[in-house]
Design an enzyme around this catalytic site. Structure first.
Site, PDB file in Angstrom:
ATOM      1  N   HIS A 122       0.869  -1.190   0.000  1.00 17.70           N
ATOM      2  CA  HIS A 122       0.000   0.000   0.000  1.00 17.70           C
ATOM      3  C   HIS A 122       0.901   1.234   0.000  1.00 17.70           C
ATOM      4  O   HIS A 122       2.017   1.208   0.528  1.00 17.70           O
ATOM      5  CB  HIS A 122      -0.843  -0.053   1.280  1.00 17.70           C
ATOM      6  CG  HIS A 122      -1.887   0.995   1.412  1.00 17.70           C
ATOM      7  ND1 HIS A 122      -1.607   2.285   1.811  1.00 17.70           N
ATOM      8  CD2 HIS A 122      -3.231   0.955   1.228  1.00 17.70           C
ATOM      9  CE1 HIS A 122      -2.723   2.978   1.867  1.00 17.70           C
ATOM     10  NE2 HIS A 122      -3.737   2.203   1.518  1.00 17.70           N
ATOM     11  N   ASP A 199       3.391  -4.648   7.654  1.00 19.34           N
ATOM     12  CA  ASP A 199       2.164  -3.870   7.587  1.00 19.34           C
ATOM     13  C   ASP A 199       1.009  -4.836   7.853  1.00 19.34           C
ATOM     14  O   ASP A 199       0.659  -5.650   6.991  1.00 19.34           O
ATOM     15  CB  ASP A 199       2.051  -3.218   6.202  1.00 19.34           C
ATOM     16  CG  ASP A 199       0.754  -2.436   6.033  1.00 19.34           C
ATOM     17  OD1 ASP A 199      -0.120  -2.532   6.915  1.00 19.34           O
ATOM     18  OD2 ASP A 199       0.623  -1.754   5.004  1.00 19.34           O
ATOM     19  N   GLN A 202      -4.281  -5.082   7.049  1.00 18.70           N
ATOM     20  CA  GLN A 202      -5.345  -5.986   6.586  1.00 18.70           C
ATOM     21  C   GLN A 202      -5.324  -7.295   7.375  1.00 18.70           C
ATOM     22  O   GLN A 202      -6.370  -7.764   7.820  1.00 18.70           O
ATOM     23  CB  GLN A 202      -5.180  -6.282   5.079  1.00 18.70           C
ATOM     24  CG  GLN A 202      -5.336  -5.072   4.177  1.00 18.70           C
ATOM     25  CD  GLN A 202      -6.760  -4.549   4.087  1.00 18.70           C
ATOM     26  OE1 GLN A 202      -7.730  -5.242   4.387  1.00 18.70           O
ATOM     27  NE2 GLN A 202      -6.904  -3.303   3.666  1.00 18.70           N
ATOM     28  N   LYS A 225     -10.094  -0.260  10.443  1.00 22.93           N
ATOM     29  CA  LYS A 225     -10.368  -1.524   9.739  1.00 22.93           C
ATOM     30  C   LYS A 225     -10.697  -2.649  10.729  1.00 22.93           C
ATOM     31  O   LYS A 225     -11.201  -3.692  10.351  1.00 22.93           O
ATOM     32  CB  LYS A 225      -9.156  -1.930   8.896  1.00 22.93           C
ATOM     33  CG  LYS A 225      -8.834  -0.930   7.786  1.00 22.93           C
ATOM     34  CD  LYS A 225      -7.743  -1.441   6.890  1.00 22.93           C
ATOM     35  CE  LYS A 225      -6.982  -0.350   6.184  1.00 22.93           C
ATOM     36  NZ  LYS A 225      -7.669   0.293   5.077  1.00 22.93           N
ATOM     37  N   CYS A 364      -4.664   2.576  -3.691  1.00 24.19           N
ATOM     38  CA  CYS A 364      -3.403   3.026  -3.066  1.00 24.19           C
ATOM     39  C   CYS A 364      -2.298   1.996  -3.273  1.00 24.19           C
ATOM     40  O   CYS A 364      -1.511   1.715  -2.347  1.00 24.19           O
ATOM     41  CB  CYS A 364      -3.579   3.291  -1.566  1.00 24.19           C
ATOM     42  SG  CYS A 364      -4.695   4.636  -1.209  1.00 24.19           S
TER      43      CYS A 364
HETATM   44  N1  PLP Z   1      -1.622  -0.692   4.538  1.00 26.37           N
HETATM   45  C1  PLP Z   1      -2.613  -1.397   3.987  1.00 26.37           C
HETATM   46  C2  PLP Z   1      -2.342  -2.789   3.497  1.00 26.37           C
HETATM   47  C3  PLP Z   1      -3.897  -0.854   3.884  1.00 26.37           C
HETATM   48  O1  PLP Z   1      -4.876  -1.556   3.327  1.00 26.37           O
HETATM   49  C4  PLP Z   1      -4.114   0.455   4.375  1.00 26.37           C
HETATM   50  C5  PLP Z   1      -5.455   1.099   4.262  1.00 26.37           C
HETATM   51  O2  PLP Z   1      -6.128   0.984   3.266  1.00 26.37           O
HETATM   52  C6  PLP Z   1      -3.046   1.150   4.944  1.00 26.37           C
HETATM   53  C7  PLP Z   1      -1.816   0.546   5.014  1.00 26.37           C
HETATM   54  C8  PLP Z   1      -3.191   2.551   5.477  1.00 26.37           C
HETATM   55  O3  PLP Z   1      -3.982   2.593   6.582  1.00 26.37           O
HETATM   56  P1  PLP Z   1      -4.456   4.009   7.171  1.00 26.37           P
HETATM   57  O4  PLP Z   1      -4.946   4.816   6.011  1.00 26.37           O
HETATM   58  O5  PLP Z   1      -5.526   3.643   8.112  1.00 26.37           O
HETATM   59  O6  PLP Z   1      -3.279   4.617   7.829  1.00 26.37           O
END
Ligand code: PLP
Length: 406
Positions: A122, A199, A202, A225, A364
């Site tokens: 992401h 990360d 998810q 999430k 993203c």
């Molecule tokens: N990493 C992953 C795999 C995600 O799906 C997301 C959110 O869509 C993020 C990071 C970023 O999370 P946040 O926007 O809540 O900081």
């Protein structure tokens, strides 16, 4: 005994209609809905238990501080961290990874040093590393996914060279649903002396997570999430990395003493938590994690595995639809395109008319889109409250799209 109807009854929003149709909420990868207990706990706190934390000596400040600080231990239990002192509270994964980039990585990297990333990260796990590339000449080394969307842990380990200072990988792709064997990556990277950031945005929503078993150095989660509020989150930091890390944000709460010419910092993890935090959001996240642990992470994983299998069968039965990513280890996230001229946005608009909420776009994850040769997909992402009947509703709405756009 897992009862999806009883689960659904706890989410007020699932009772509503959208465009005259019952809501079928399949955008959990973007953000999940909130159970009544989370909404009520946040309302209760604003109505009768709210004040700033850590500062006051008055009753309400102490109550708010107890509620807020209690969440650190809940997150430690949720992730099976060794201590609640390994948990830094924040506003979500984006802040957590930026903190590692500024506070841990930037001071120890010089031009030519490398960070190994998978192609399916992401942007939150890409852009903070691009900052180091732009500002310090750090090199980003990308590991591609295989044709089925899987990520070979050995390919990640093989990409680690003498100049590599960090590996940063997701445990579950927000686009393909691919699950990554982060434990194997940590073992291989550590054998080469390289720390690993995972990360977990998810994965932690869908699977039991044990950061000690994974053996990672950093594990980022994001509250919205996890059936909690937006503006809440945390990052697990291994005590060895915590000792190495510099504060990223400066301000109140993270200091011990401030003078004209000197400043001394609080102990970790407070040292990394400057300013007034998302107090009620964090308390809401604690309630959400309690709720998830009560439902049982194994139950959640089993329910969603059933949804994944059912959705996989139904979507693969549509010969005018291409599901992206079919890795053997995959969560209940499906990105797809349809034959014909329709853009993902057109498809999601038609689905919305049927009450089905999905996400359309690049999610993203532009490097992954580029690797797949696509600019956009539709994504249906499932959560604890979804049902096989909702998979059927998605497929019915997709059949309508096929008729309209073929
Ligand atoms: N990493 C992953 C795999 C995600 O799906 C997301 C959110 O869509 C993020 C990071 C970023 O999370 P946040 O926007 O809540 O900081």
């Amino acid at each position: 005994m897992f009862d999806v109807d009883a689960i659904r009854a706890q989410f007020p929003i699932l009772g509503r209609e959208v465009n005259g149709k019952p809501l079928v909420y399949l955008d959990n990868g973007a953000s999940a809905q909130k159970p009544r207990v989370v909404i009520d706990a946040m309302t209760r706190m604003y109505e009768s238990e709210y004040a700033n934390v850590h500062r006051g000596l008055h009753y309400l400040s102490n109550v708010a501080t107890d509620h807020y600080e209690g969440v650190r231990g809940k997150i430690a239990r949720f992730l099976n961290a060794g201590s609640e002192d390994d948990i830094i509270l924040n506003s979500g994964t984006t802040e957590g990874i930026n903190m590692v980039s500024y506070g841990w990585a930037a001071p120890r990297m010089e031009a030519g040093d490398e960070i190994v990333l998978s192609i399916m990260e992401h942007h939150a796990n890409i852009v903070p590393w691009h900052f180091l590339r732009e500002r310090q000449g750090v090199v980003l080394k990308w590991v591609d996914t295989a044709a089925d969307g899987s990520l070979d842990p050995q390919a990640v380990i093989d990409a680690i060279g003498p100049k590599t200072k960090l590996v940063a990988v997701t445990q579950m792709s927000n686009v393909l649903g691919t699950l990554v064997d982060v434990k194997a990556i940590c073992a291989g990277a550590h054998a080469k002396g390289v720390p690993v950031l995972v990360d977990g945005s998810q994965a932690a929503v869908h699977l039991p997570v044990d950061v000690q078993d994974i053996g990672c150095d950093f594990y980022a989660i994001t509250g919205h999430k996890l059936y909690g509020p937006s503006g809440s989150g945390a990052i697990f930091v291994h005590p060895d990395r915590m000792r190495e890390m510099r504060p990223f944000l400066g301000g109140g709460d993270m200091i011990r003493e401030v003078g004209r010419d000197a400043v001394t910092y609080n102990d970790a993890p407070m040292k990394f938590e400057a300013g007034t935090p998302g107090i009620v959001q964090t308390v809401g996240l604690g309630v959400a994690l309690d709720w998830m642990m009560d439902v049982g992470m194994d139950n959640i994983a089993a329910h969603e595995a059933g949804l994944r299998d059912y959705a996989q069968d139904r979507l693969h039965g549509l010969n005018w639809l291409q599901v992206q990513g079919n890795a053997p280890g995959k969560g209940a996230i499906f990105s797809f395109t349809l034959d014909g001229p329709a853009h993902a946005h057109d498809i999601s608009t038609v689905l919305d008319k049927k009450g089905v909420a999905v996400r359309a776009g690049a999610h993203c994850a532009m490097p992954l889109m580029d690797h797949l040769g696509l600019t956009a997909t539709c994504r249906a992402s499932f959560g604890v409250y979804n049902t096989t009947a909702e998979v059927d509703a998605l497929v019915d709405a997709l059949e309508l799209c096929h008729e309209l756009f073929a």
